[in-house]
Design a protein around this motif. Structure first.
Motif, short mmCIF file in Angstrom:
data_model
loop_
_atom_site.label_atom_id
_atom_site.label_comp_id
_atom_site.label_asym_id
_atom_site.label_seq_id
_atom_site.Cartn_x
_atom_site.Cartn_y
_atom_site.Cartn_z
N SER A 231 0.84 -1.20 0.00
CA SER A 231 0.00 0.00 0.00
C SER A 231 0.87 1.25 0.00
N THR A 232 0.21 2.38 0.08
CA THR A 232 0.93 3.66 0.22
C THR A 232 0.71 4.24 1.60
N ILE A 233 0.37 3.39 2.58
CA ILE A 233 0.14 3.86 3.95
C ILE A 233 1.43 4.46 4.50
N ASN A 234 1.39 5.73 4.89
CA ASN A 234 2.53 6.39 5.52
C ASN A 234 3.81 6.25 4.72
N GLY A 235 3.71 6.17 3.40
CA GLY A 235 4.91 6.07 2.58
C GLY A 235 5.59 4.72 2.65
N TRP A 236 4.84 3.67 2.98
CA TRP A 236 5.44 2.34 3.09
C TRP A 236 5.92 1.78 1.76
N LYS A 237 5.17 2.04 0.70
CA LYS A 237 5.51 1.42 -0.58
C LYS A 237 6.89 1.91 -1.04
N ARG A 238 7.77 0.96 -1.34
CA ARG A 238 9.14 1.33 -1.73
C ARG A 238 9.20 1.81 -3.15
#
Length: 238
Positions: A231-238
């Motif tokens: 996901s893009t939760i809190n900038g998790w996606k690398r």
């Protein structure tokens, strides 16, 4: 879990999310619990061979409880040759005696982190490392979803504007069961929390919920964590 296994988890997380830069001085938040001690041990090993050279220190924010003996933790830090500092506060008295908070965890967390960040800044640190593990990430997601109605969890790296420092979480790939095994194997000096509400928190409720779900969905931890990574939760996606 063997030492090499632990270091592979930690090094991969650091590399995946670029947690450490050349010349960093990293303050580890030390509660005396298993996660923070494991993190200190891992970073003390990693600093010897990681391409980006860095320093590491340990900081405990004492809440002012009488039954909090850190002598064994100090001996542990002496053994791994990492400087260790204790920052004395009266946070416990403020929360439990003066304010008499009925739900103290949120305020306590904010006050402890604020004290940690300020003291680390005074000591010239550039980053703060916290010992949240893989299970913690999943539990935080469920807490936010069920109690707050939003999709949120802790990020691998967070920049704190007020102190101009990055918060990093190098244990994000390490399952809690592996940490428990390594602590037992290494006989680390884990200290029981003196907090009056220890073990009676919403996080503990989420831990039990996931444990219950695992009986029917054995890979529930992996599924939750995988969903966060994709996901893009809190900038998790690398």
């Amino acid at each position: 879990m063997k030492q090499q296994h632990l270091l592979s988890y930690v090094r991969r997380a650091i590399q995946d999310y670029k947690m450490i830069q050349e010349g960093d001085k990293i303050a580890i938040g030390i509660s005396g619990g298993k996660d923070s001690l494991i993190l200190a041990l891992a970073l003390s090993y990693l600093r010897r061979f990681y391409p980006n050279k860095f320093e590491v220190i340990g900081i405990t924010v004492s809440l002012g409880f009488d039954n909090f003996d850190l002598s064994q933790v100090q001996a542990f830090f002496d053994r791994i040759q990492v400087p260790f500092y204790i920052y004395e506060t009266q946070i416990g008295q403020i929360i439990f005696e003066e304010r008499k908070e009925s739900n103290p965890c949120s305020l306590c967390s904010k006050m402890r982190k604020g004290a940690l960040y300020d003291y680390a800044k005074q000591l010239g640190c550039t980053r703060i490392a916290l010992g949240h593990n893989k299970d913690d990430i999943n539990e935080t997601l469920l807490m936010s979803l069920l109690y707050e109605g939003r999709i949120h969890t802790m990020a691998p790296v967070t920049y704190m504007d007020q102190v101009e420092m990055h918060i990093i979480r190098p244990l994000i790939y390490v399952p809690e069961c592996d940490i428990r095994g390594f602590v037992k194997k290494e006989n680390l000096p884990v200290i029981k929390s003196p907090c009056p509400v220890d073990g009676k928190t919403k996080r503990e409720d989420m831990k039990q919920l996931i444990y219950s779900l695992q009986k029917d969905i054995p890979k529930v931890q992996e599924h939750l964590f995988g969903a966060i990574q994709r996901s893009t939760i809190n900038g998790w996606k690398r």
